[in-house]
Scaffold this motif. Sequence first.
Motif, short mmCIF file in Angstrom:
data_model
loop_
_atom_site.label_atom_id
_atom_site.label_comp_id
_atom_site.label_asym_id
_atom_site.label_seq_id
_atom_site.Cartn_x
_atom_site.Cartn_y
_atom_site.Cartn_z
N THR A 140 35.42 54.13 47.26
CA THR A 140 36.35 53.85 48.36
C THR A 140 36.44 52.34 48.43
N VAL A 141 37.46 51.84 49.14
CA VAL A 141 37.61 50.38 49.26
C VAL A 141 36.34 49.77 49.82
N THR A 159 30.35 43.58 38.03
CA THR A 159 31.52 44.24 37.45
C THR A 159 32.06 45.31 38.37
N PHE A 160 33.37 45.21 38.63
CA PHE A 160 34.07 46.20 39.46
C PHE A 160 34.42 47.41 38.60
N LEU A 161 33.78 48.55 38.91
CA LEU A 161 34.02 49.79 38.17
C LEU A 161 34.52 50.87 39.14
N GLY A 162 35.56 50.52 39.90
CA GLY A 162 36.18 51.52 40.77
C GLY A 162 36.73 52.68 39.95
N VAL A 181 42.97 51.82 43.30
CA VAL A 181 42.07 50.92 42.56
C VAL A 181 42.77 49.58 42.30
N CYS A 182 44.03 49.63 41.89
CA CYS A 182 44.76 48.40 41.55
C CYS A 182 45.18 47.61 42.79
N LEU A 186 40.83 46.71 44.50
CA LEU A 186 40.66 45.49 43.70
C LEU A 186 40.65 44.25 44.60
N ALA A 187 41.53 44.23 45.58
CA ALA A 187 41.59 43.06 46.48
C ALA A 187 40.27 42.86 47.21
N ALA A 188 39.64 43.98 47.60
CA ALA A 188 38.36 43.88 48.32
C ALA A 188 37.20 43.58 47.38
N ALA A 189 37.31 44.03 46.13
CA ALA A 189 36.20 43.90 45.18
C ALA A 189 36.19 42.55 44.47
N ALA A 190 37.38 42.04 44.16
CA ALA A 190 37.48 40.87 43.28
C ALA A 190 36.67 39.66 43.74
N PRO A 191 36.60 39.37 45.06
CA PRO A 191 35.82 38.19 45.45
C PRO A 191 34.35 38.27 45.08
#
Length: 400
Positions: A140-141, A159-162, A181-182, A186-191
């Motif tokens: 989940t986000v 590594t983001f593996l959503g 995911v995209c 991704l916006a929440a994970a990337a930082p």
Amino acid sequence: MSSLLVDDIGELVTNDVGGEGGPLGIRRDVALLVDDGRVAWIGPSRDAPAADRRLDAQGAAVLPGFVDSHAHLVFAGDRAAEFAARMAGQPYTGGGIRTTVGATRAASDDELRATVRRLHGEALRQGTTTMEIKSGYGLTVADEARSLRIAAEVSEETTFLGAHVVPAEYADRPDDYVSLVCGPMLAAAAPHARWIDVFCERGAFDVDHARAILACGQAVGLGVRVHANQLGPGPGVQLGVELGAASVDHCTHLTDADVDALASSRYDCMCADSLHTTTVATLLPGAEFSTRSPYPDARRLLDAGVTVALATDCNPGSSYTSSMPFCVALAVREMRMTPAEAVWAATAGGARALRRNDIGQLGVGARADLIVLDAPSHLHLAYRPGVPLIRQVLRNGVPQ
Ligand SMILES: [Zn+2]
């Protein structure tokens, strides 16, 4: 920061590409000076510069710390019963990931943090000085973001593996999950992440979904890694090469075209360093061991000139080991790698798979991440399997 002289090293594995001493760059009967967390000097003990402190290696072997470039540490619960069932004859399908997703979502931050720290510490005691850590059991986000936040507390290689598996609530509409995911995930994970990864496999994500997700990650500056060709032949390896992935991982079922693609892989990273221009094949023999599956054909890759790394794939389902020495022993015994090839793959190979050149080697200027063995030679890592041979670990020049 004070200086430290590691003295009376019987065998020093440098992995220094420019040096002598074979593929491992072996130096014998030397001392190594650490200054400000870096290797500052290597030479005969009698010529050693003065240092604030001294560590006597007593004639033992000293190696770069292991670089474990593939691990899933952020989870809750275990799957010992699933392992027992598999050993009783049931096949591995990857479906058990959803069991861990449920437990992970239900866990508190502190429970997840305790598991990450326990496994990270366990790996460190076995000589791992750099460990990549993936998310992928939240899906989940909020749960993916917190998984990476917790991972980033102990490692800079996150590594983001959503796109680990499509969660049950999206089973009928995988396109919607890919959009999630995209987009917000991704916006929440990337930082909190340096890399993006996809499980590109039948039953997980097909090649179009995988390409879309990896491209979204690249667009926000994440480097690419792919879980590929683990359970059967598939498009994952060639997709990774096409996208300039730092590493494609598992590589258990390869066609000639896959091997050719890896052997000729080049990635224009706008940098002069040729170390950074190849897609590495990262082999994870702990997964084949723990799922009782055929091992990848390491010899075929090595003989074709592919850069090979070894990693643990530490996770509660298919490879619950944090031990790089165990993976080295498996690679030698079961995959016909030479001890030198396996030790290189577990150190310098892992560094290549993370596009790092400051770790995985002990040339002058490298980060002083090193291990002192309770043995006179790197050969003992495969020759004495299952034995705790790591006597001392230094990270950034600091004894752990
Ligand atoms: Zn994995």
